[in-house]
Write a protein that holds these residues in place. Structure first.
Motif, PDB file in Angstrom:
ATOM      1  N   GLN A  86     112.758 -31.380  12.718  1.00 21.44           N
ATOM      2  CA  GLN A  86     111.294 -31.457  12.722  1.00 21.44           C
ATOM      3  C   GLN A  86     110.705 -30.825  11.465  1.00 21.44           C
ATOM      4  O   GLN A  86     109.734 -31.335  10.897  1.00 21.44           O
ATOM      5  N   LEU A  87     111.287 -29.706  11.004  1.00 15.06           N
ATOM      6  CA  LEU A  87     110.794 -29.071   9.775  1.00 15.06           C
ATOM      7  C   LEU A  87     111.006 -29.960   8.561  1.00 15.06           C
ATOM      8  O   LEU A  87     110.201 -29.966   7.629  1.00 15.06           O
ATOM      9  N   SER A  88     112.101 -30.728   8.547  1.00 17.08           N
ATOM     10  CA  SER A  88     112.337 -31.651   7.434  1.00 17.08           C
ATOM     11  C   SER A  88     111.242 -32.702   7.364  1.00 17.08           C
ATOM     12  O   SER A  88     110.735 -33.033   6.279  1.00 17.08           O
ATOM     13  N   GLN A  89     110.842 -33.232   8.524  1.00 10.52           N
ATOM     14  CA  GLN A  89     109.744 -34.208   8.539  1.00 10.52           C
ATOM     15  C   GLN A  89     108.437 -33.563   8.078  1.00 10.52           C
ATOM     16  O   GLN A  89     107.675 -34.160   7.327  1.00 10.52           O
ATOM     17  N   LEU A  90     108.195 -32.302   8.505  1.00 18.55           N
ATOM     18  CA  LEU A  90     106.977 -31.611   8.090  1.00 18.55           C
ATOM     19  C   LEU A  90     106.970 -31.387   6.584  1.00 18.55           C
ATOM     20  O   LEU A  90     105.942 -31.566   5.922  1.00 18.55           O
ATOM     21  N   ALA A  91     108.119 -31.012   6.004  1.00 19.51           N
ATOM     22  CA  ALA A  91     108.198 -30.801   4.558  1.00 19.51           C
ATOM     23  C   ALA A  91     107.942 -32.092   3.809  1.00 19.51           C
ATOM     24  O   ALA A  91     107.259 -32.106   2.785  1.00 19.51           O
ATOM     25  N   ALA A  92     108.481 -33.205   4.328  1.00 20.04           N
ATOM     26  CA  ALA A  92     108.268 -34.497   3.663  1.00 20.04           C
ATOM     27  C   ALA A  92     106.797 -34.912   3.743  1.00 20.04           C
ATOM     28  O   ALA A  92     106.264 -35.514   2.812  1.00 20.04           O
ATOM     29  N   GLN A  93     106.127 -34.590   4.836  1.00 14.64           N
ATOM     30  CA  GLN A  93     104.728 -34.994   5.010  1.00 14.64           C
ATOM     31  C   GLN A  93     103.795 -34.152   4.158  1.00 14.64           C
ATOM     32  O   GLN A  93     102.822 -34.668   3.603  1.00 14.64           O
ATOM     33  N   THR A  94     104.039 -32.826   4.066  1.00  7.55           N
ATOM     34  CA  THR A  94     103.098 -31.925   3.405  1.00  7.55           C
ATOM     35  C   THR A  94     103.492 -31.594   1.979  1.00  7.55           C
ATOM     36  O   THR A  94     102.627 -31.212   1.187  1.00  7.55           O
ATOM     37  N   GLY A  95     104.787 -31.697   1.623  1.00  8.28           N
ATOM     38  CA  GLY A  95     105.227 -31.313   0.294  1.00  8.28           C
ATOM     39  C   GLY A  95     105.340 -29.806   0.108  1.00  8.28           C
ATOM     40  O   GLY A  95     105.551 -29.330  -1.016  1.00  8.28           O
ATOM     41  N   ALA A  96     105.178 -29.021   1.172  1.00 10.57           N
ATOM     42  CA  ALA A  96     105.254 -27.569   1.072  1.00 10.57           C
ATOM     43  C   ALA A  96     106.711 -27.107   1.033  1.00 10.57           C
ATOM     44  O   ALA A  96     107.623 -27.787   1.509  1.00 10.57           O
ATOM     45  N   GLU A  97     106.938 -25.926   0.449  1.00 13.22           N
ATOM     46  CA  GLU A  97     108.262 -25.306   0.486  1.00 13.22           C
ATOM     47  C   GLU A  97     108.482 -24.718   1.882  1.00 13.22           C
ATOM     48  O   GLU A  97     107.607 -24.020   2.408  1.00 13.22           O
ATOM     49  N   VAL A  98     109.625 -24.991   2.493  1.00  9.85           N
ATOM     50  CA  VAL A  98     109.892 -24.571   3.877  1.00  9.85           C
ATOM     51  C   VAL A  98     111.200 -23.773   3.895  1.00  9.85           C
ATOM     52  O   VAL A  98     112.231 -24.249   3.396  1.00  9.85           O
ATOM     53  N   THR A  99     111.147 -22.574   4.472  1.00  6.81           N
ATOM     54  CA  THR A  99     112.331 -21.737   4.645  1.00  6.81           C
ATOM     55  C   THR A  99     112.428 -21.364   6.115  1.00  6.81           C
ATOM     56  O   THR A  99     111.469 -20.843   6.695  1.00  6.81           O
ATOM     57  N   CYS A 100     113.583 -21.623   6.737  1.00 11.54           N
ATOM     58  CA  CYS A 100     113.804 -21.297   8.147  1.00 11.54           C
ATOM     59  C   CYS A 100     114.833 -20.178   8.223  1.00 11.54           C
ATOM     60  O   CYS A 100     115.930 -20.292   7.660  1.00 11.54           O
ATOM     61  N   VAL A 101     114.484 -19.083   8.918  1.00  7.21           N
ATOM     62  CA  VAL A 101     115.336 -17.892   8.992  1.00  7.21           C
ATOM     63  C   VAL A 101     115.856 -17.745  10.420  1.00  7.21           C
ATOM     64  O   VAL A 101     115.072 -17.794  11.377  1.00  7.21           O
ATOM     65  N   PHE A 102     117.193 -17.580  10.549  1.00  9.03           N
ATOM     66  CA  PHE A 102     117.815 -17.329  11.841  1.00  9.03           C
ATOM     67  C   PHE A 102     118.483 -15.960  11.816  1.00  9.03           C
ATOM     68  O   PHE A 102     118.947 -15.489  10.767  1.00  9.03           O
ATOM     69  N   ASP A 103     118.565 -15.328  12.975  1.00  9.43           N
ATOM     70  CA  ASP A 103     119.213 -14.022  13.093  1.00  9.43           C
ATOM     71  C   ASP A 103     120.728 -14.230  13.071  1.00  9.43           C
ATOM     72  O   ASP A 103     121.295 -14.866  13.962  1.00  9.43           O
ATOM     73  N   GLY A 104     121.400 -13.727  12.036  1.00  9.10           N
ATOM     74  CA  GLY A 104     122.846 -13.884  11.922  1.00  9.10           C
ATOM     75  C   GLY A 104     123.584 -12.568  12.025  1.00  9.10           C
ATOM     76  O   GLY A 104     124.761 -12.490  11.652  1.00  9.10           O
ATOM     77  N   ALA A 105     122.903 -11.508  12.533  1.00  8.35           N
ATOM     78  CA  ALA A 105     123.534 -10.189  12.580  1.00  8.35           C
ATOM     79  C   ALA A 105     124.744 -10.154  13.505  1.00  8.35           C
ATOM     80  O   ALA A 105     125.697  -9.410  13.276  1.00  8.35           O
ATOM     81  N   GLU A 106     124.768 -10.988  14.556  1.00  8.61           N
ATOM     82  CA  GLU A 106     125.855 -10.944  15.531  1.00  8.61           C
ATOM     83  C   GLU A 106     126.821 -12.112  15.395  1.00  8.61           C
ATOM     84  O   GLU A 106     127.647 -12.342  16.266  1.00  8.61           O
ATOM     85  N   ALA A 147     102.146 -23.987  -1.378  1.00  5.95           N
ATOM     86  CA  ALA A 147     102.286 -23.273  -0.099  1.00  5.95           C
ATOM     87  C   ALA A 147     103.758 -23.124   0.272  1.00  5.95           C
ATOM     88  O   ALA A 147     104.576 -24.005   0.001  1.00  5.95           O
ATOM     89  N   HIS A 148     104.096 -21.972   0.899  1.00  4.24           N
ATOM     90  CA  HIS A 148     105.466 -21.678   1.326  1.00  4.24           C
ATOM     91  C   HIS A 148     105.436 -21.316   2.811  1.00  4.24           C
ATOM     92  O   HIS A 148     104.791 -20.349   3.215  1.00  4.24           O
TER      93      HIS A 148
END
Length: 447
Positions: free
Chosen positions: A355-375, A326-327
């Motif tokens: 919090q996402l790091s803890q979720l990734a460690a608990q589930t083993g899923a691949e996690v990608t977090c996207v932020f708006d960097g246009a400005e 899962a991703h």
């Protein structure tokens, strides 16, 4: 054994109750005493009950029940006074008991309790019959509850069997699909090996021609040297072009090969037998790493001091993340501004990534977090936490478009979950095969 020690209107004083007073009858007796208690003066009460004279009827029945029952049994005068109060309150029932013919429609427990207080002839039989009736009612109720429980268990067993059959059929279908996919990959692998062999044969042929040219050049001294240099230069160009062609072919195939391999890993997680048979190494490159985006700047020691489960049931997200390979793709600012918009953007990012790091460690899923960097005027200094890939969109590209690129980069069949409340993003990724979830659901799961 309870034995009567006082007289009454009848001659039941000599009768003896040879078993404990049934609980239902005892409760009714206590209630009769409590009701008649209020009509007596303090002097008419036994000494042990005078402290309860000012209690309300319900509190008196609750706290003085044992004392009143004991006084009723040991104090004949007190029992007689309570009996008189009962006769005043229910003259019809008292008269029926005195005549030896209790009303057929009356509650057996009420009749037994009244008989126990008034002690008419045959009161022991009435109390005993009430106890047996209560036991019979309890047994019938227990039997009914047992039958209902058995019926419920039967329904659950039938449901479980049906679910097992459906799950078995689904797994069988998935296994057949996996076998077909494996056969297709085997065919592609054999075709690629055949291409390699043809290339090696062509290379050997080219080397033979080169040797012939060199032999001919040795027989023709000066002209052969010039021709040989020309041929060597040409050969170098051909080899360079061939290498460039091979490199371009490898780079062109790398993305597709990686997508096929990742899809194969997903299938292999569901069928471990095929994974052991093929013995493939784990995937080292992820599709998200091929998307062109601005990564956050790495922190140096100088920068450390500047660091600061319905549809929304989180159990749904847990089930999605438990799928093989899962991703999870997170619309960063959409989630943080939903959960804690009052915080500065920097602290929003740090809190969400932790919090996402803890979720990734608990589930083993691949996690990608996207932020708006246009400005952004400059790259953000950020040390991505373990297990979380952090991406900023490039100038002129929104975070929504970057999320859609990440979803399109994944192979068909891989479970991709996108956390965003933006309806346009959710509709777009759903068309691409991803599963959108609300930001509120992710926040509940993180909390």
């Amino acid at each position: 054994m309870v034995e009567s020690t006082g007289g009454g209107p009848g001659d039941g004083a000599a009768e003896v109750l040879d078993r404990p007073l049934p609980d239902g009858v005892r409760r009714r007796v206590v209630q009769i005493v409590s009701d008649g208690f209020g009509g007596l003066t303090v002097g008419e009460l036994p000494a042990q009950l005078r402290q309860y004279a000012r209690f309300a009827a319900n509190r008196r029945a609750k706290f003085a029940g044992n004392a009143m029952a004991a006084a009723l049994e040991t104090e004949p005068l007190f029992r007689q006074r309570i009996g008189e109060k009962f006769r005043e309150a229910q003259p019809e029932l008292a008269g029926a008991l005195d005549s030896g013919s209790p009303p057929p429609a009356a509650d057996p427990l009420d009749v037994a309790a009244a008989a126990y207080v008034l002690r008419p002839t045959g009161w022991v039989k009435l109390v005993t019959a009430a106890g047996e009736e209560a036991q019979r009612a309890d047994a019938e109720r227990a039997d009914e509850e047992s039958r209902a429980e058995l019926e419920r268990l039967r329904e659950e067993l039938a449901h479980a069997r049906e679910h097992t059959r459906a799950e078995t059929e689904r797994l069988r279908t998935e296994l057949e699909s996996a076998k077909k996919e494996a056969e297709s990959l085997h065919r592609k692998l054999r075709a690629a090996l055949s291409d390699v062999k043809r290339g090696e044969a062509a290379l050997r042929k080219m080397r033979g021609e080169m040797d012939a040219v060199r032999a001919e050049g040795q027989t023709q001294v000066s002209a052969a040297e010039v021709e040989a240099r020309r041929l060597k230069a040409r050969l170098g160009e051909v080899e360079a072009a061939l290498e460039a062609t091979r490199r371009a072919a490898r780079e062109g195939r790398s993305v597709e090969d990686m997508r096929v391999r990742l899809l194969l890993d997903t299938v292999l997680d569901a069928a471990q037998g095929l994974r052991r048979e093929l013995a493939l190494p784990p995937v080292s490159v992820r599709p998200a790493e091929t998307v062109d985006a601005v990564e956050p700047g790495r922190m140096t020691p100088k920068d450390i001091a500047a660091r600061a489960l319905s549809e929304n049931d989180p159990a749904i997200l847990d089930q999605l993340l438990a799928l093989p390979q899962a991703h999870l793709v997170v619309d960063g600012y959409n989630v943080t501004k939903t959960g804690y918009p009052q915080m500065p953007l920097e602290k929003q990012r740090l809190r969400l990534l932790g919090q996402l790091s803890q979720l990734a460690a608990q589930t083993g899923a691949e996690v990608t977090c996207v932020f708006d960097g246009a400005e952004l005027a400059a790259p953000v200094l950020l040390a991505p936490p373990r297990g979380v890939r952090v991406l900023f969109s490039k100038p002129g590209v929104t975070a929504d478009e970057l999320i859609r690129q990440l979803v399109r980069a994944e192979p068909p069949g891989r479970p991709v979950i996108v956390a965003s409340t933006d309806r346009e993003v959710a509709d777009g990724v759903a068309k691409a095969g991803a599963r959108p979830v609300a930001s509120a659901m992710l926040l509940k799961r993180l909390s």
